[in-house]
Design a protein around this motif. Structure first.
Motif, PDB file in Angstrom:
ATOM      1  N   LEU A 119       7.302  16.552  23.580  1.00  0.00           N
ATOM      2  CA  LEU A 119       6.948  15.210  23.110  1.00  0.00           C
ATOM      3  C   LEU A 119       6.318  15.238  21.714  1.00  0.00           C
ATOM      4  CD1 LEU A 119       7.662  14.396  25.997  1.00  0.00           C
ATOM      5  CD2 LEU A 119       5.632  12.965  26.031  1.00  0.00           C
ATOM      6  N   THR A 120       5.619  16.317  21.400  1.00  0.00           N
ATOM      7  CA  THR A 120       5.057  16.446  20.052  1.00  0.00           C
ATOM      8  C   THR A 120       6.160  16.607  19.016  1.00  0.00           C
ATOM      9  OG1 THR A 120       3.029  17.453  20.924  1.00  0.00           O
ATOM     10  CG2 THR A 120       3.510  17.784  18.583  1.00  0.00           C
ATOM     11  N   LEU A 121       7.179  17.396  19.353  1.00  0.00           N
ATOM     12  CA  LEU A 121       8.316  17.568  18.441  1.00  0.00           C
ATOM     13  C   LEU A 121       9.077  16.259  18.266  1.00  0.00           C
ATOM     14  CD1 LEU A 121       9.667  21.037  19.684  1.00  0.00           C
ATOM     15  CD2 LEU A 121       8.297  20.564  17.645  1.00  0.00           C
ATOM     16  N   VAL A 122       9.243  15.527  19.342  1.00  0.00           N
ATOM     17  CA  VAL A 122       9.910  14.223  19.262  1.00  0.00           C
ATOM     18  C   VAL A 122       9.075  13.260  18.417  1.00  0.00           C
ATOM     19  CG1 VAL A 122      10.663  12.213  20.608  1.00  0.00           C
ATOM     20  CG2 VAL A 122      11.128  14.515  21.450  1.00  0.00           C
ATOM     21  N   SER A 123       7.759  13.348  18.540  1.00  0.00           N
ATOM     22  CA  SER A 123       6.876  12.468  17.778  1.00  0.00           C
ATOM     23  C   SER A 123       7.014  12.694  16.276  1.00  0.00           C
ATOM     24  CB  SER A 123       5.420  12.689  18.204  1.00  0.00           C
ATOM     25  OG  SER A 123       5.220  12.339  19.560  1.00  0.00           O
ATOM     26  N   VAL A 124       7.286  13.924  15.875  1.00  0.00           N
ATOM     27  CA  VAL A 124       7.481  14.204  14.453  1.00  0.00           C
ATOM     28  C   VAL A 124       8.676  13.420  13.922  1.00  0.00           C
ATOM     29  CG1 VAL A 124       8.045  15.994  12.766  1.00  0.00           C
ATOM     30  CG2 VAL A 124       6.420  16.482  14.605  1.00  0.00           C
ATOM     31  N   VAL A 125       9.763  13.415  14.681  1.00  0.00           N
ATOM     32  CA  VAL A 125      10.968  12.677  14.273  1.00  0.00           C
ATOM     33  C   VAL A 125      10.691  11.177  14.229  1.00  0.00           C
ATOM     34  CG1 VAL A 125      13.378  12.194  14.834  1.00  0.00           C
ATOM     35  CG2 VAL A 125      12.442  14.476  15.246  1.00  0.00           C
ATOM     36  N   VAL A 126      10.005  10.686  15.255  1.00  0.00           N
ATOM     37  CA  VAL A 126       9.686   9.253  15.313  1.00  0.00           C
ATOM     38  C   VAL A 126       8.762   8.864  14.165  1.00  0.00           C
ATOM     39  CG1 VAL A 126       8.610   7.437  16.695  1.00  0.00           C
ATOM     40  CG2 VAL A 126      10.017   9.172  17.808  1.00  0.00           C
ATOM     41  N   ALA A 127       7.820   9.732  13.822  1.00  0.00           N
ATOM     42  CA  ALA A 127       6.886   9.445  12.730  1.00  0.00           C
ATOM     43  C   ALA A 127       7.634   9.255  11.408  1.00  0.00           C
ATOM     44  CB  ALA A 127       5.866  10.570  12.602  1.00  0.00           C
ATOM     45  N   VAL A 128       8.690  10.031  11.197  1.00  0.00           N
ATOM     46  CA  VAL A 128       9.503   9.869   9.982  1.00  0.00           C
ATOM     47  C   VAL A 128      10.160   8.487   9.972  1.00  0.00           C
ATOM     48  CG1 VAL A 128      11.508  10.744   8.719  1.00  0.00           C
ATOM     49  CG2 VAL A 128       9.903  12.350   9.779  1.00  0.00           C
ATOM     50  N   VAL A 129      10.666   8.060  11.122  1.00  0.00           N
ATOM     51  CA  VAL A 129      11.271   6.730  11.223  1.00  0.00           C
ATOM     52  C   VAL A 129      10.233   5.654  10.945  1.00  0.00           C
ATOM     53  CG1 VAL A 129      12.441   5.106  12.771  1.00  0.00           C
ATOM     54  CG2 VAL A 129      13.013   7.542  12.850  1.00  0.00           C
ATOM     55  N   TRP A 130       9.044   5.821  11.512  1.00  0.00           N
ATOM     56  CA  TRP A 130       7.973   4.834  11.312  1.00  0.00           C
ATOM     57  C   TRP A 130       7.555   4.733   9.850  1.00  0.00           C
ATOM     58  CZ3 TRP A 130       3.857   4.928  15.797  1.00  0.00           C
ATOM     59  CH2 TRP A 130       4.494   4.556  16.993  1.00  0.00           C
ATOM     60  N   ALA A 131       7.645   5.823   9.121  1.00  0.00           N
ATOM     61  CA  ALA A 131       7.251   5.815   7.714  1.00  0.00           C
ATOM     62  C   ALA A 131       8.140   4.891   6.889  1.00  0.00           C
ATOM     63  CB  ALA A 131       7.288   7.230   7.152  1.00  0.00           C
ATOM     64  N   TYR A 132       9.349   4.636   7.369  1.00  0.00           N
ATOM     65  CA  TYR A 132      10.288   3.771   6.652  1.00  0.00           C
ATOM     66  C   TYR A 132      10.550   2.476   7.415  1.00  0.00           C
ATOM     67  CZ  TYR A 132      11.241   7.949   3.878  1.00  0.00           C
ATOM     68  OH  TYR A 132      11.119   9.046   3.055  1.00  0.00           O
ATOM     69  N   THR A 133       9.596   2.061   8.220  1.00  0.00           N
ATOM     70  CA  THR A 133       9.769   0.862   9.029  1.00  0.00           C
ATOM     71  C   THR A 133      10.004  -0.377   8.164  1.00  0.00           C
ATOM     72  OG1 THR A 133       8.425   1.729  10.837  1.00  0.00           O
ATOM     73  CG2 THR A 133       8.665  -0.658  10.714  1.00  0.00           C
ATOM     74  N   GLY A 134       9.256  -0.514   7.086  1.00  0.00           N
ATOM     75  CA  GLY A 134       9.414  -1.682   6.219  1.00  0.00           C
ATOM     76  C   GLY A 134      10.831  -1.815   5.698  1.00  0.00           C
ATOM     77  N   GLN A 135      11.390  -0.724   5.217  1.00  0.00           N
ATOM     78  CA  GLN A 135      12.760  -0.745   4.694  1.00  0.00           C
ATOM     79  C   GLN A 135      13.771  -1.014   5.798  1.00  0.00           C
ATOM     80  OE1 GLN A 135      10.355   1.310   4.048  1.00  0.00           O
ATOM     81  NE2 GLN A 135      10.318   1.988   1.915  1.00  0.00           N
ATOM     82  N   ILE A 136      13.522  -0.448   6.991  1.00  0.00           N
ATOM     83  CA  ILE A 136      14.446  -0.658   8.115  1.00  0.00           C
ATOM     84  C   ILE A 136      14.465  -2.129   8.527  1.00  0.00           C
ATOM     85  CG2 ILE A 136      14.868  -0.113  10.545  1.00  0.00           C
ATOM     86  CD1 ILE A 136      13.689   2.674   9.987  1.00  0.00           C
ATOM     87  N   LEU A 137      13.297  -2.746   8.587  1.00  0.00           N
ATOM     88  CA  LEU A 137      13.227  -4.155   8.967  1.00  0.00           C
ATOM     89  C   LEU A 137      13.898  -5.045   7.929  1.00  0.00           C
ATOM     90  CD1 LEU A 137       9.565  -4.346  10.370  1.00  0.00           C
ATOM     91  CD2 LEU A 137      11.707  -4.339  11.668  1.00  0.00           C
ATOM     92  N   LEU A 138      13.773  -4.678   6.669  1.00  0.00           N
ATOM     93  CA  LEU A 138      14.458  -5.440   5.623  1.00  0.00           C
ATOM     94  C   LEU A 138      15.967  -5.368   5.785  1.00  0.00           C
ATOM     95  CD1 LEU A 138      12.367  -4.659   2.399  1.00  0.00           C
ATOM     96  CD2 LEU A 138      12.604  -6.864   3.559  1.00  0.00           C
TER      97      LEU A 138
END
Length: 296
Positions: A119-138
């Motif tokens: 779950l920690t390894l998966v969280s690293v991947v998710v954290a990268v996605v979260w870092a670009y949340t603003g652009q994704i929502l746009l």
């Protein structure tokens, strides 16, 4: 010789115990056991989920834009992160339950460590996605102001992501041993203290909605710390937790084969609710609509 009036009948529906009173029905006994387990489980689950709700409530006092941004961010976090981690951690219900039933108690600790690692390894991947949340929502047509506000809010929630996974693993580890009261108690203490944490970060330190997002990580960390101390110190977990083991690094592939389907089952149910909030950002008045749907 036929029984007299003084001799209590035994057997059938009129069976009695040694004191002469009626024996408790097996159904009633089983219902009591189920309620003993289900009550604290329900309370603990609700108290864990109320943490993020309290944060959003504090943000609601900062304005319509702040509330709508936090609502969109919380729903996006639920869809892309928290639901995934909770679903993967639910595989421990099967693995630890089987090991506990087979009296292979040492395996429970190994399964928990393995789950935390994955779950920690998966969280690293998710954290990268979260870092670009603003652009994704746009990209999905969200209001620019809400998208940028949600992106800022969810970035401050990234620490909570790395604590939420271990928290779910600790909860499952204890639940499969029928240890539910400590889970409920720690969740209750965390939920109550979360109000104070939010107040300190949002108003006292002046962090605003960023403080509300960061408060989630602090409260989750407090919760998992309480459970970790209980597991280490309680005699109830003496046979199931034997310390850190290298064996946790083995069998990760077999764990994923069970964790991925478990995650899909949980995610599909979770997404059906959270997608409503995300879609509200596409309505004519997104700030108002997202704010209204967040208080649900």
């Amino acid at each position: 010789m036929s029984p007299t009036m003084e001799e209590p009948l035994v057997g059938g529906n009129g069976s009695t115990d040694k004191t002469g009173g009626p024996k408790e029905s097996l159904v009633v006994t089983e219902v009591k056991k189920q309620l003993y387990l289900a009550g604290p489980l329900i309370a603990g689950c609700l108290l864990q989920n109320v943490v993020q709700m309290i944060s959003v409530m504090f943000v609601g006092h900062l304005g319509e834009l702040a509330l709508s941004s936090a609502s969109i961010a919380t729903s996006f976090a639920g869809v892309t992160g928290f639901s995934l981690l909770a679903g993967m951690a639910s595989s421990l219900d099967t693995l630890c339950g089987q090991a506990f039933g087979a009296k292979q108690y040492y395996l429970l600790g190994i399964y928990k460590q393995r789950a935390i690692l994955v779950l920690t390894l998966v969280s690293v991947v998710v954290a990268v996605v979260w870092a670009y949340t603003g652009q994704i929502l746009l990209l999905f047509g969200q209001d620019p102001e809400i998208a940028m506000g949600a992106g800022s809010y969810i970035r401050w929630m990234i620490p909570a992501l790395f604590v939420y996974g271990p928290l779910q693993c600790h909860v499952r580890f204890l639940q499969t041993q029928n240890i539910v009261l400590p889970v409920m108690a720690s969740s209750g203490v965390t939920a109550l203290s979360h109000v104070l944490v939010c107040w300190l970060l949002v108003y006292k330190l002046g962090l605003g909605n960023k403080g509300a997002a960061l408060a989630n990580a602090i409260s989750y960390l407090a919760n998992v710390s309480i459970l970790a101390l209980y597991i280490r110190l309680s005699p109830s977990c003496k046979s199931t937790w034997t310390g850190v083991s290298k064996e946790a690094f083995r069998g990760i592939v077999s764990f994923m084969k069970l964790a991925v389907p478990s995650a899909l089952m949980v995610c599909l149910e979770w997404w059906s609710f959270e997608l409503l909030v995300l879609l509200s950002g596409l309505l004519p008045n997104p700030k108002l609509e997202a704010s209204v749907l967040s208080i649900r």
